[in-house]
Each structure stands twice: as structure tokens, then as C-alpha cells.
Design an enzyme around this catalytic site. Structure first.
Site, PDB file in Angstrom:
ATOM      1  N   SER A 158       1.271   2.940  10.161  1.00 25.02           N
ATOM      2  CA  SER A 158       2.174   2.595   8.934  1.00 25.02           C
ATOM      3  C   SER A 158       3.526   1.719   9.322  1.00 25.02           C
ATOM      4  O   SER A 158       3.400   0.632   9.722  1.00 25.02           O
ATOM      5  CB  SER A 158       2.520   3.954   8.139  1.00 25.02           C
ATOM      6  OG  SER A 158       1.325   4.823   8.034  1.00 25.02           O
ATOM      7  N   ASP A 218       4.334  -2.720   3.830  1.00 22.73           N
ATOM      8  CA  ASP A 218       4.351  -2.179   5.289  1.00 22.73           C
ATOM      9  C   ASP A 218       2.980  -2.589   5.948  1.00 22.73           C
ATOM     10  O   ASP A 218       2.224  -3.086   5.241  1.00 22.73           O
ATOM     11  CB  ASP A 218       4.790  -0.592   5.418  1.00 22.73           C
ATOM     12  CG  ASP A 218       3.655   0.424   4.809  1.00 22.73           C
ATOM     13  OD1 ASP A 218       2.753  -0.101   3.875  1.00 22.73           O
ATOM     14  OD2 ASP A 218       3.434   1.397   5.288  1.00 22.73           O
ATOM     15  N   ASP A 270       0.282  -1.207   6.649  1.00 25.87           N
ATOM     16  CA  ASP A 270      -0.957  -0.818   5.968  1.00 25.87           C
ATOM     17  C   ASP A 270      -1.125  -0.577   4.714  1.00 25.87           C
ATOM     18  O   ASP A 270      -1.945  -0.372   3.967  1.00 25.87           O
ATOM     19  CB  ASP A 270      -1.382   0.762   6.506  1.00 25.87           C
ATOM     20  CG  ASP A 270      -0.530   1.683   6.058  1.00 25.87           C
ATOM     21  OD1 ASP A 270       0.567   1.540   6.230  1.00 25.87           O
ATOM     22  OD2 ASP A 270      -1.030   2.805   5.875  1.00 25.87           O
ATOM     23  N   ASP A 317       0.651   0.693   2.037  1.00 26.64           N
ATOM     24  CA  ASP A 317       0.767   1.918   1.002  1.00 26.64           C
ATOM     25  C   ASP A 317       2.133   2.198   0.649  1.00 26.64           C
ATOM     26  O   ASP A 317       2.469   3.106  -0.024  1.00 26.64           O
ATOM     27  CB  ASP A 317      -0.005   3.187   1.689  1.00 26.64           C
ATOM     28  CG  ASP A 317       0.678   3.660   2.819  1.00 26.64           C
ATOM     29  OD1 ASP A 317       1.561   3.040   3.276  1.00 26.64           O
ATOM     30  OD2 ASP A 317       0.413   4.741   3.525  1.00 26.64           O
TER      31      ASP A 317
END
Length: 462
Positions: free
Chosen positions: A106, A250, A252, A254
Site C-alpha cells: 500500500s 497510493d 495499489d 485503494d
């Protein structure tokens, strides 16, 4: 440096000793434990797991280790290659797979990576399932498949397009209005997979993307957590390009934050507030966010005559509370949008589409939209943990010290004052205590956070 084992997944730094870092051996161990758990869920002949990764440097190595471990367990793998967390979640559902693994840490810096684990609905494992995976890994008694029963890998590169197609088909995504508005938007993809997915979505919506750090090479050009102090380049680019606003995600994809047309932060907390306002205008229903999120969502929800509830921190907790209350929109104040009409997972791509629909609907600027919401200011600080620090005892001491105030202890200690609040909790993903505060000014929020940091440090020395 560190290896963090929790019910939400396995997260650590690359290199170093086994069991202290995310080494190849640890990646294999926990992939095997997860694969064993998958096979425990249903007694059948064939199992399939979706695997995707963000663009961080260690991603390909970790993915090969994970996929080959699953193959060794007799599980077929659907390899998405470079992907996003929400795209893998959508793929698990569309493929009717038995689970999914996203290889991403993340917002953590590039030396980190992680295995984020999904069930057969494309949702994060609940506490019981996560603990079972940890128990299997600890026991170490894993049985692998014989040679004729090994799994196979199939590559599928279509899921960015399929994910975007699912978003465009949502009733509340007003593609025609967005195209008519002729938006120009700067995208900071932090040199990860958002640099692929977000421009593709914008182009499908007729929005002109201006790419900033959209090369998916894992060399993050700034701290990948989408906070104001890390986004100077994006702010400057929005002004230079005379764009309608800027987007940052970010690694990834999400977490989602916006910069307005003046190069000012829209406020990460207000991503969910704005999207919820739009959804509630068209779909009456309740909302959910976690205890560390802004009061502004509660205010907007009540403006629409609906109910707001707060869950413990963690996506799985927000999702469960949303299901319990049949919420139509929810998420986390860190810019995580959960829209059940698509899937129960934080999804920056659907958040962008809904935000653009809202902006096109309102025919206003991003700064004017922000000015229409209640003004709260948050401070997000942290205290690094040392091995000798008894966090539970410290939090208990703070609870007792403020026993006369409104206190919630379902996740750390949250103290609600009349004009502000503070939430103290041990992080699930980093060796820190998080101190979140909110007040009517940034100065007041920062001062409240600093006050509690000082009090915690004082009590830790007693």
C-alpha cells in the site's frame, strides 16, 4: 527491518533474516498457509486464486514465489501481473475464484511488500479466517500436491479494461455528463499501477489526463502516502497545466486524494464526504466510516436525513458494518471509497468516476465544492514503538485519565470532546501508535495531537 503478521495479511521489508523480514522463505510460508486455508473452505477437485501486484521493485520476485507455491498446492493461478488492489478484488468475483492475493504494501515505502489476502467474494479475510492462516503457518504442517495434480498458471491482461467497464456500467456514473464537461486532470500515479489504470479510466470517460509519475517502475518519486506534504509537484502541475483538478493514488490504488484547481488539497478526508454526498442525493441510504474518519461524513449523511455509524479501523470492519446497516456508501477517511454497487472494497477508480459525475452534475469548481462542506481539520501523527513499550497499558492509562469524557474502546481509545476528538490506536501495519485528531482549525488539531503525544510519552516513563 521488520515482519508484521496480522489477520489483514503479511507485511515486511525485503531482505534480511527469515522471520524478521519478508524474505522468500516467509513469502512461501504464508502463501502456502493461505493456499491450505483456501482448500479447507470447500471440498472440490479444482481451486483457483487470482494474483496481482503493484509496481514495487520486489513485486515480480514475490509474485513468482507466491504463484509457484500455490501451484505446488495444486491450485490454479490467474495471473493479472501488474494490477491494483480493487482490480484483483473485482477479478475474484468475476472469475468466481476461490480467493485472491494482492502483492502490495500500500502506502509503505519501496523496501516494503506484503501479501494481502482475499476470500472467494474478493473481500479481505475476517478475523477468524486471518487467524486460521497464521495458525497454519505457525504449525508448518502443509501438504503439497503430487506431480500429476500440480496447478497451472493462466495469464489475463484484460482486467484493467474489465474493471473500468464495470464502473462505466454503474447507474450513478454519468459518462455523458462527464464527457460533455471536457475536464482536464493531472494524475500522480506515484510510478505504480495507478499510472496505468487511472489514465485508462479517464480516457474512457472523455477526460484529458496529464500524466505525472505514471511510469510503473516502482521507483516512488516521493513518499507514496498521499498526504499534502508529499504532493508539491502535483500541486504545481495542476496550476501550470490550468487543469480542473489533480488526482493522486497510493501504489495499489485503494486510496484517493484530490488537489483543486488552485493547487490546494481538497482534503483526503473529504474524498469520501464528496462522493457520499453525490451518492446520497441519488440513492437514499446510510453511511459508514471508521472511527478515525472525519465528522464531516456524519454531518453530510444527517443533512440527507440518513444515519451514520462508525466502525473499528480496518477495511474488513467497515465492510461488515456496511453490510449490517445496508449502507449505500462507506469507506475510510484516508481516501478509501467503498461502493457496494460495484464491490465491497476500497476502490479509487470507482471513487474517481463518482467524483467526476458529482462535479459534472454540480457544474462547479472543485474548490467551490469543497467550500460547501463542513470545515474540519485533522492531524495524523504517530509514535514509533520500542520493544519495551506496553501499548495496552498506555492506552488503558489514557482511557482512565479521560473517563469523564465520551469514550469508545472498540479500537484503541477514542475520546470525543465537544469541539474535537482524538483517537489513539496501535497500527495493524506498522510498529507505531497512531494519533488522529480533528478540530475546527489545523492549529487546534495539531496542538491536540502534540498534547496527547506528550502525555503518552510522560506516562510511558512512569
Amino acid at each position: 527491518m521488520t515482519l508484521i503478521k496480522s489477520i489483514s495479511g503479511i507485511r515486511g521489508t525485503i531482505g534480511g533474516p527469515q522471520k524478521e523480514n519478508l524474505t522468500p522463505i516467509d513469502a512461501v510460508t504464508y502463501a502456502a498457509a493461505y493456499g491450505t486455508w483456501v482448500k479447507e473452505q470447500r471440498n472440490k477437485d479444482n481451486y483457483r486464486v487470482v494474483v496481482g501486484r503493484d509496481a514495487r521493485i520486489s513485486g515480480e520476485m514475490i509474485q513468482q514465489l507466491v504463484m509457484n507455491t500455490l501451484i505446488g498446492l495444486g491450485i490454479d493461478v490467474i495471473d493479472l501481473g501488474l494490477s491494483t488492489t480493487p482490480t484483483v478484488e473485482v477479478a475474484v468475483d468475476l472469475e468466481h475464484a476461490d480467493g485472491g492475493i494482492i502483492l502490495t504494501a500500500s502506502h509503505n515505502p519501496k523496501q516494503w511488500n506484503a501479501l494481502k489476502l482475499l476470500n472467494n467474494k474478493g473481500e479481505f479475510l475476517n478475523a477468524a479466517a486471518g487467524q486460521r492462516v497464521l495458525d497454519i503457518a505457525e504449525a508448518g504442517q502443509i501438504s503439497f500436491a503430487e506431480v500429476d495434480a500440480l496447478g497451472k498458471v493462466s495469464r489475463n491482461d484484460a482486467y484493467f479494461d474489465l474493471h473500468i467497464e464495470e464502473i462505466l456500467n454503474l447507474d450513478l456514473v454519468n459518462v455523458e455528463a462527464i464527457k460533455k464537461a471536457g475536464f482536464k486532470v493531472v494524475v500522480d500515479g506515484v510510478n505504480s499501477t495507478g499510472g496505468i489504470a487511472v489514465p485508462l479510466l479517464l480516457e474512457a470517460l472523455g477526460v484529458q489526463p496529464v500524466k505525472l509519475y505514471c511510469t510503473p517502475n516502482g521507483e516512488f518519486p516521493h513518499n507514496p502516502e498521499p498526504l499534502k506534504e508529499h504532493l508539491t509537484d502535483l500541486m504545481e502541475m495542476v496550476i501550470k497545466e490550468r487543469a480542473d483538478f489533480g488526482i493522486v493514488v497510493d501504489p495499489d490504488v485503494d486510496r484517493l486524494a484530490f488537489v483543486d484547481e488552485k493547487g490546494e488539497m481538497f482534503g483526503e478526508e473529504y474524498t469520501l464526504v464528496a462522493v457520499a454526498d453525490y451518492v446520497l442525493r441519488h440513492t437514499p441510504g446510510d453511511t459508514v466510516s471508521n472511527m478515525s474518519s472525519s465528522r464531516a461524513l456524519r454531518d453530510v449523511t444527517q443533512k440527507h436525513g440518513r444515519n451514520y455509524t462508525a466502525s473499528a479501523v480496518g477495511e474488513v470492519n467497515v465492510v461488515q458494518q456496511m453490510k449490517d446497516t445496508n449502507a449505500v456508501i462507506g469507506g475510510e477517511g484516508n481516501g478509501g471509497i467503498i461502493y457496494p454497487e460495484l464491490h465491497y472494497g476500497r476502490d479509487s477508480l470507482v471513487g474517481i468516476a463518482l467524483f467526476l459525475s458529482h462535479l459534472a452534475d454540480e457544474r462547479t469548481s472543485v474548490s467551490a465544492m469543497r467550500a460547501g462542506y463542513p470545515s474540519y481539520y485533522m492531524s495524523k501523527k504517530k509514535i514509533e514503538l520500542t520493544p519495551d513499550l506496553d501499548v495496552d497499558a498506555l492506552l488503558k492509562a489514557m482511557e482512565e485519565a479521560y473517563a469523564s469524557e465520551e469514550i469508545k474502546t472498540i479500537d484503541g481509545v477514542k475520546i470525543d470532546f465537544a469541539e474535537n476528538w482524538v483517537h489513539l490506536r496501535k497500527s495493524n501495519t506498522e510498529p507505531i501508535i497512531r494519533i488522529y485528531t480533528e478540530a475546527k482549525s489545523q492549529e487546534a488539531a495539531d496542538a491536540l495531537a502534540d498534547r496527547f503525544i506528550a502525555e503518552i510519552k510522560e506516562k510511558s516513563m512512569q
